[in-house]
Design a protein around this motif. Structure first.
Motif, mmCIF file in Angstrom:
data_model
loop_
_atom_site.group_PDB
_atom_site.id
_atom_site.type_symbol
_atom_site.label_atom_id
_atom_site.label_comp_id
_atom_site.label_asym_id
_atom_site.label_seq_id
_atom_site.Cartn_x
_atom_site.Cartn_y
_atom_site.Cartn_z
ATOM 1 N N VAL A 118 2.678 46.562 34.771
ATOM 2 C CA VAL A 118 4.314 46.861 35.055
ATOM 3 C C VAL A 118 3.585 48.477 36.251
ATOM 4 C CG1 VAL A 118 5.220 47.293 33.207
ATOM 5 C CG2 VAL A 118 4.953 49.499 33.858
ATOM 6 N N GLY A 119 4.409 48.244 36.942
ATOM 7 C CA GLY A 119 4.323 49.200 38.165
ATOM 8 C C GLY A 119 5.436 49.670 38.626
ATOM 9 N N PRO A 120 5.747 51.405 38.009
ATOM 10 C CA PRO A 120 6.715 52.193 38.394
ATOM 11 C C PRO A 120 7.087 52.287 39.670
ATOM 12 C CG PRO A 120 5.518 52.936 36.133
ATOM 13 C CD PRO A 120 4.348 51.532 37.674
ATOM 14 N N ASN A 121 8.023 52.940 39.981
ATOM 15 C CA ASN A 121 8.313 53.254 41.337
ATOM 16 C C ASN A 121 7.970 54.183 41.749
ATOM 17 O OD1 ASN A 121 10.536 54.801 40.519
ATOM 18 N ND2 ASN A 121 12.565 52.326 41.014
ATOM 19 N N ALA A 122 8.604 55.081 43.077
ATOM 20 C CA ALA A 122 8.642 56.389 43.833
ATOM 21 C C ALA A 122 9.145 56.834 42.332
ATOM 22 C CB ALA A 122 8.704 56.475 45.437
ATOM 23 N N LYS A 123 10.099 57.413 42.348
ATOM 24 C CA LYS A 123 10.951 57.963 41.546
ATOM 25 C C LYS A 123 10.089 57.770 39.649
ATOM 26 C CE LYS A 123 14.081 58.653 44.748
ATOM 27 N NZ LYS A 123 14.413 59.663 44.691
ATOM 28 N N GLY A 124 9.481 56.987 39.737
ATOM 29 C CA GLY A 124 8.766 57.173 38.601
ATOM 30 C C GLY A 124 9.025 56.627 36.752
ATOM 31 N N GLU A 125 10.467 55.222 37.664
ATOM 32 C CA GLU A 125 10.846 54.346 36.752
ATOM 33 C C GLU A 125 10.006 52.988 36.554
ATOM 34 O OE1 GLU A 125 15.074 55.698 37.055
ATOM 35 O OE2 GLU A 125 14.010 54.961 39.068
ATOM 36 N N ILE A 126 9.662 52.757 35.409
ATOM 37 C CA ILE A 126 9.387 51.258 35.331
ATOM 38 C C ILE A 126 10.516 50.292 35.784
ATOM 39 C CG2 ILE A 126 9.200 49.432 33.715
ATOM 40 C CD1 ILE A 126 7.623 51.798 32.512
ATOM 41 N N PRO A 127 10.671 49.385 36.740
ATOM 42 C CA PRO A 127 12.307 48.951 37.438
ATOM 43 C C PRO A 127 12.263 48.030 35.920
ATOM 44 C CG PRO A 127 10.092 48.057 38.426
ATOM 45 C CD PRO A 127 9.394 49.451 37.018
ATOM 46 N N ASP B 154 2.545 62.832 51.300
ATOM 47 C CA ASP B 154 3.290 64.798 51.743
ATOM 48 C C ASP B 154 5.245 64.003 50.878
ATOM 49 O OD1 ASP B 154 1.919 65.703 52.919
ATOM 50 O OD2 ASP B 154 2.381 65.216 54.924
ATOM 51 N N GLU B 155 5.788 63.131 50.675
ATOM 52 C CA GLU B 155 6.765 62.308 49.916
ATOM 53 C C GLU B 155 6.667 62.433 48.420
ATOM 54 O OE1 GLU B 155 8.196 59.143 52.148
ATOM 55 O OE2 GLU B 155 7.792 59.618 53.708
ATOM 56 N N PHE B 156 5.585 62.751 48.199
ATOM 57 C CA PHE B 156 5.474 62.040 47.124
ATOM 58 C C PHE B 156 6.408 63.337 45.307
ATOM 59 C CE2 PHE B 156 3.107 61.333 42.831
ATOM 60 C CZ PHE B 156 3.330 60.146 43.041
ATOM 61 N N ASN B 157 6.938 62.257 45.487
ATOM 62 C CA ASN B 157 8.303 63.805 44.473
ATOM 63 C C ASN B 157 8.630 62.354 43.195
ATOM 64 O OD1 ASN B 157 8.410 65.474 43.277
ATOM 65 N ND2 ASN B 157 10.195 66.266 44.160
ATOM 66 N N TYR C 254 0.731 54.428 47.086
ATOM 67 C CA TYR C 254 1.346 53.010 47.397
ATOM 68 C C TYR C 254 3.164 52.544 46.558
ATOM 69 C CZ TYR C 254 -1.537 52.321 43.213
ATOM 70 O OH TYR C 254 -1.648 52.610 42.164
ATOM 71 N N VAL C 255 3.126 53.158 46.264
ATOM 72 C CA VAL C 255 4.533 53.307 45.994
ATOM 73 C C VAL C 255 5.586 53.158 46.813
ATOM 74 C CG1 VAL C 255 4.089 52.851 43.507
ATOM 75 C CG2 VAL C 255 4.679 54.781 44.105
ATOM 76 N N ILE C 256 5.262 54.813 47.296
ATOM 77 C CA ILE C 256 6.655 55.259 48.512
ATOM 78 C C ILE C 256 6.695 53.814 49.450
ATOM 79 C CG2 ILE C 256 6.995 56.660 50.175
ATOM 80 C CD1 ILE C 256 6.016 58.391 48.650
ATOM 81 N N PRO C 257 5.576 53.386 50.359
ATOM 82 C CA PRO C 257 5.547 52.247 50.840
ATOM 83 C C PRO C 257 6.155 50.505 50.631
ATOM 84 C CG PRO C 257 3.507 52.433 50.851
ATOM 85 C CD PRO C 257 3.547 54.003 50.697
#
Length: 440
Positions: free
Chosen positions: A309-318, A55-58, A30-33
């Motif tokens: 905390v909610g990390p983003n799609a790249k795997g980073e904590i904001p 399919d996009e998760f990376n 869900y971090v991608i949308p």
């Protein structure tokens, strides 16, 4: 039986009530949308339409060592990661599903990396596991209150099939307990309507958990939802009542007690902004000052704070989250003695702030500027000395001329003359350590 359950709970939660502050991490597809972790529910997204995010998760910048360092620097003592959220996607290499991170482009067991990194920093570790599963074909869909396909008659399912989902769910919990070393917390989410207790085969599940890792502490959500308490709120908890209550997005006004008024372990789980999962448009972050004061409020009521905390799609904590955590950690570095191992003071809440306590040390958390000397109601003759906790400097315990009418109260101030008004050394929360005479 209930007395034995309470005694075992007391033993298991000793470290938990000492550590007081933890990090919650919500992370998944869900971090991608980037519109929150309930996006499938809110937007009625089917498994097929959600597949694009798998399919996009990376998360190529995922470095759990950096996460762990940030948590430790923030003064957090434990962390809980979402091994599987409601969408059914697993961040671990489950042998019971293909719907997992090791089958995405990243090809990594993200849970194992998280556990290794946080343990290396000396932090205790826990895993969140959703009892719901909107991906599994045997989980009830049409007619279920929360399922994304709840209004779609094409998703009617034979209720008898739910038993196979329970086998799957129990099997995944067993995988986490047997394949990832010692876990300190198992954090289930969540029960609702008729889906609670034995609907999850909860007794069987808890017996399995205790047989594999008897030390582990478990939240109360096999027995209740976030809005309810379950039998842990009574003096007669059932076997799957859990070891701690988990009020969500609220700090209970009077802490958490059973029906006889006895304090029970509890932890407020709170978001740093307004979403659990990464939401790109959500910049409504709580300030470090607010986090500090809410942590103090929890401890003053015998509770813990689990801050998300909610990390983003790249795997980073904001960056916003990291800045807040850094400031909270700076405050705890100077004032942590008033948090770790502390409990409710057993005194009325003072009008200027809050108390926490550890043995004969009473910690006055000053949140509001005073006019003249600062009053300690009912503590006349009981304060041996007072020191500013952050640097150990003397604080004057005094009885100036204008407190003559308040014989039962003690007073202190930061300088002389004692009747003057002085700025608080730390406007976020100034902590004065009071050593009590009759408690030594």
């Amino acid at each position: 039986m209930s007395q034995s359950i309470i005694e075992q709970r007391t033993e298991r939660t000793k470290w938990f009530l000492q550590d007081r502050f933890g990090m919650f991490i919500h992370w998944g597809l869900y971090v991608i949308p980037a519109r929150g972790e309930w996006i499938r529910n809110g937007e009625r997204i089917s498994v097929e339409d959600y597949q694009v995010y798998f399919d996009e998760f990376n998360p190529e910048r995922y470095d759990p060592k950096e996460w762990a360092k940030a948590a430790k620097a923030a003064g957090m003592k434990y962390a809980v990661l979402t091994a599987k959220h409601h969408d059914g996607f697993c961040l671990f290499d489950s042998q019971l599903t293909e719907y997992k991170s090791t089958n995405t482009t990243c090809g990594r067991d993200l849970v194992r990396e998280f556990l290794d990194a946080f343990r290396a920093e000396g932090l205790k570790v826990g895993l969140y596991y959703s009892l719901l599963d909107w991906h599994h074909p045997d989980y009830q869909a049409y007619g279920d209150r929360h399922h994304p396909m709840r209004d779609n008659e094409e998703y009617k399912r034979d209720p008898e099939r739910f038993a196979s989902y329970l086998d799957y769910m129990h099997g995944q919990v067993r995988e986490l307990l047997t394949g990832y070393g010692k876990l300190d917390i198992m954090w289930f989410d969540f029960s609702y309507d008729e889906m609670k207790g034995e609907a999850w085969r909860a007794t069987e599940l808890m017996e399995m958990i205790r047989s594999i890792q008897p030390h582990i502490i478990v939240d109360n959500r096999l027995d209740a939802g976030g809005e309810g308490g379950g039998s842990i709120y009574t003096n007669n908890p059932n076997l799957y009542a859990g070891d701690f209550a988990s009020p969500e997005q609220i700090i209970p006004p009077s802490g958490v007690t059973d029906n006889e008024g006895n304090s029970i372990p509890w932890e407020a789980c709170i978001t740093l902004n307004n979403n659990w999962g990464y939401s790109a448009a959500d910049h409504t972050y709580k300030s470090a000052k607010t986090v500090i004061r809410k942590l103090v409020e929890c401890v003053s009521k015998n509770g813990n704070l689990l801050l998300n905390v909610g990390p983003n799609a790249k795997g980073e904590i904001p960056r916003e989250s990291l800045d807040i955590l850094e400031e909270v950690g700076e405050w705890l570095g100077k004032n942590g003695d008033s948090i770790y191992g502390c409990v409710e003071a057993g005194l009325p809440k003072p009008e200027w702030g809050r108390y926490t306590r550890k043995g004969n040390k009473l910690y006055a958390h000053l949140l509001e500027q005073s006019i003249g000397p600062i009053g300690l109601v009912g503590l006349a003759g009981r304060v041996k000395q007072a020191r500013l906790l952050s640097d150990g400097s003397e604080v004057f315990v005094t009885r100036p001329w204008n407190v003559h009418l308040f014989e039962k109260d003690a007073f202190f101030n930061f300088a002389r003359p004692e009747t003057a008004t002085y700025p608080l050394p730390d406007e976020r929360n100034t902590v004065v350590e009071l050593t009590l005479i009759d408690e030594e």
